[in-house]
Design an enzyme around this catalytic site. Structure first.
Site, PDB file in Angstrom:
ATOM      1  N   ASP A  49     -14.566   8.356 -35.125  1.00  0.00           N
ATOM      2  CA  ASP A  49     -15.588   9.416 -35.605  1.00  0.00           C
ATOM      3  C   ASP A  49     -14.553  10.747 -36.068  1.00  0.00           C
ATOM      4  OD1 ASP A  49     -14.372   9.703 -33.573  1.00  0.00           O
ATOM      5  OD2 ASP A  49     -15.960  10.679 -32.493  1.00  0.00           O
ATOM      6  N   SER A  50     -13.184   9.810 -36.089  1.00  0.00           N
ATOM      7  CA  SER A  50     -11.734  10.734 -36.812  1.00  0.00           C
ATOM      8  C   SER A  50     -12.381  11.038 -38.173  1.00  0.00           C
ATOM      9  CB  SER A  50     -10.385   9.981 -36.715  1.00  0.00           C
ATOM     10  OG  SER A  50     -11.168   8.944 -37.644  1.00  0.00           O
ATOM     11  N   ASP A  88     -17.317   3.900 -33.361  1.00  0.00           N
ATOM     12  CA  ASP A  88     -17.942   4.558 -33.072  1.00  0.00           C
ATOM     13  C   ASP A  88     -19.203   4.947 -32.928  1.00  0.00           C
ATOM     14  OD1 ASP A  88     -14.827   4.843 -31.767  1.00  0.00           O
ATOM     15  OD2 ASP A  88     -14.591   6.545 -33.281  1.00  0.00           O
ATOM     16  N   LYS A 118     -17.905   1.573 -30.334  1.00  0.00           N
ATOM     17  CA  LYS A 118     -17.015   2.060 -29.180  1.00  0.00           C
ATOM     18  C   LYS A 118     -17.494   3.267 -29.004  1.00  0.00           C
ATOM     19  CE  LYS A 118     -13.053   3.411 -30.801  1.00  0.00           C
ATOM     20  NZ  LYS A 118     -12.465   4.996 -30.232  1.00  0.00           N
ATOM     21  N   GLU A 120     -16.343   6.803 -25.531  1.00  0.00           N
ATOM     22  CA  GLU A 120     -14.869   7.174 -24.996  1.00  0.00           C
ATOM     23  C   GLU A 120     -15.069   7.224 -23.838  1.00  0.00           C
ATOM     24  OE1 GLU A 120     -13.879  10.730 -27.441  1.00  0.00           O
ATOM     25  OE2 GLU A 120     -12.908   9.879 -28.879  1.00  0.00           O
ATOM     26  N   GLU A 187      -5.177   5.931 -26.386  1.00  0.00           N
ATOM     27  CA  GLU A 187      -4.744   6.350 -26.439  1.00  0.00           C
ATOM     28  C   GLU A 187      -3.866   7.698 -26.214  1.00  0.00           C
ATOM     29  OE1 GLU A 187      -7.374   8.857 -29.443  1.00  0.00           O
ATOM     30  OE2 GLU A 187      -5.693  10.075 -30.629  1.00  0.00           O
TER      31      GLU A 187
END
Ligand code: KIV
Length: 272
Positions: A49-50, A88, A118, A120, A187
């Site tokens: 999602d960056s 993501d 993925k 978080e 991270e």
């Protein structure tokens, strides 16, 4: 008659099986052409999602939508054929309940044909990870600096710099592993903490600004290519693509202005 695909993609269990073995290579990818190039060299491609910050000019990843992730996920899956593609889950698409997470993760898998998602979070997401894995969705976890929590963390800061801050991060690592994650991204965390987590877990750790001793590494492709205007200190730039693009565009603009642009072949036949 069933049709066998000639090239089999790397799977989530194959990534897990690499624990402690040859380092796992991964990069983010957002489009089909860069995915096709990277596919030859990486084990997995992350549609991170960056992309909200790198491609769409947002200050954080928070505005990224499920539709945007699916659109880029489709491009990366079409462009690649060998690497595992992980997509993501964007902010707001999974935190509310395991059921909502499943509905949105299933949409990602159905509409992109990626091999894993993925999300978080550590302990707080363990129940959701377990729920998804139990229902056939491989989950890569992501702990340490979790950019979707930027407003709670107060900025993009590395985590666990002091030893007395390690315990909750270690607990996050154990919780996502016990919940069934097939790998975990670490991270922006202190290198000795990343080493300790890597030694403790039976699943691969994928570092980004963590430690070279992780089981694998990931970087944002645009950052390592030298295309991003600003990059974190830990990023090594392996290319100067930004400069190459600018040089090419300047040459094109010069040729158009001098009317020396070689556009006089009136055919759309492709070059050999
Ligand atoms: O969104 C992303 O690109 C990521 C990587 C930095 C791990 O989550």
């Amino acid at each position: 008659m069933s049709v066998q695909k000639q090239i089999k993609r790397i799977t989530a269990p194959a990534i897990t099986a690499r624990k402690g073995g040859e380092p796992i290579v991964s990069l983010t990818a957002y489009h089909s052409h860069t995915a096709a190039i990277a596919d030859q060299y990486v084990d997995f491609l992350l549609v991170g999602d960056s992309l909200g910050m790198v491609m769409h000019g947002y200050e954080t990843t928070l505005p990224v939508t499920l539709d945007l992730m699916i659109s880029h996920g489709q491009a990366v899956c079409k462009g690649s054929k060998r690497a595992l593609v992980v997509v993501d889950m964007p902010f707001g698409s999974y935190e509310e309940s395991p059921q909502i997470a499943f509905r949105n993760a299933a949409r990602i898998i159905k509409e992109t044909e990626c091999g894993a998602i993925k999300l978080e979070g550590g302990k707080r997401m363990a129940r959701t990870i377990n729920y998804l894995v139990d229902r056939g969705i491989p989950v890569m976890a992501h702990i340490g600096l979790t950019p979707q929590s930027v407003n709670v963390l107060g900025g993009f800061r590395s985590q666990g710099r002091e030893r007395d801050l390690w315990k909750p991060i270690l607990e996050d690592a154990v919780a996502v592993t016990e919940a069934g994650a097939f790998a975990v991204v670490l991270e922006a965390m202190a290198a000795p903490l990343a080493v300790e987590i890597t030694k403790a877990l039976p699943i691969p750790t994928i570092g980004i600004g963590a430690s070279a001793q992780c089981d694998g590494q990931i970087l944002v492709m645009e950052d390592m290519l030298g295309l991003s205007p600003r990059v974190p200190k830990f990023v090594k730039e392996f290319g100067k693509v930004g400069e190459a693009i600018e040089g090419a565009i300047k040459s094109y603009a010069d040729e158009v202005r001098k009317r020396s642009f070689p556009g006089d072949e009136h055919t759309y036949d492709m070059k050999d």
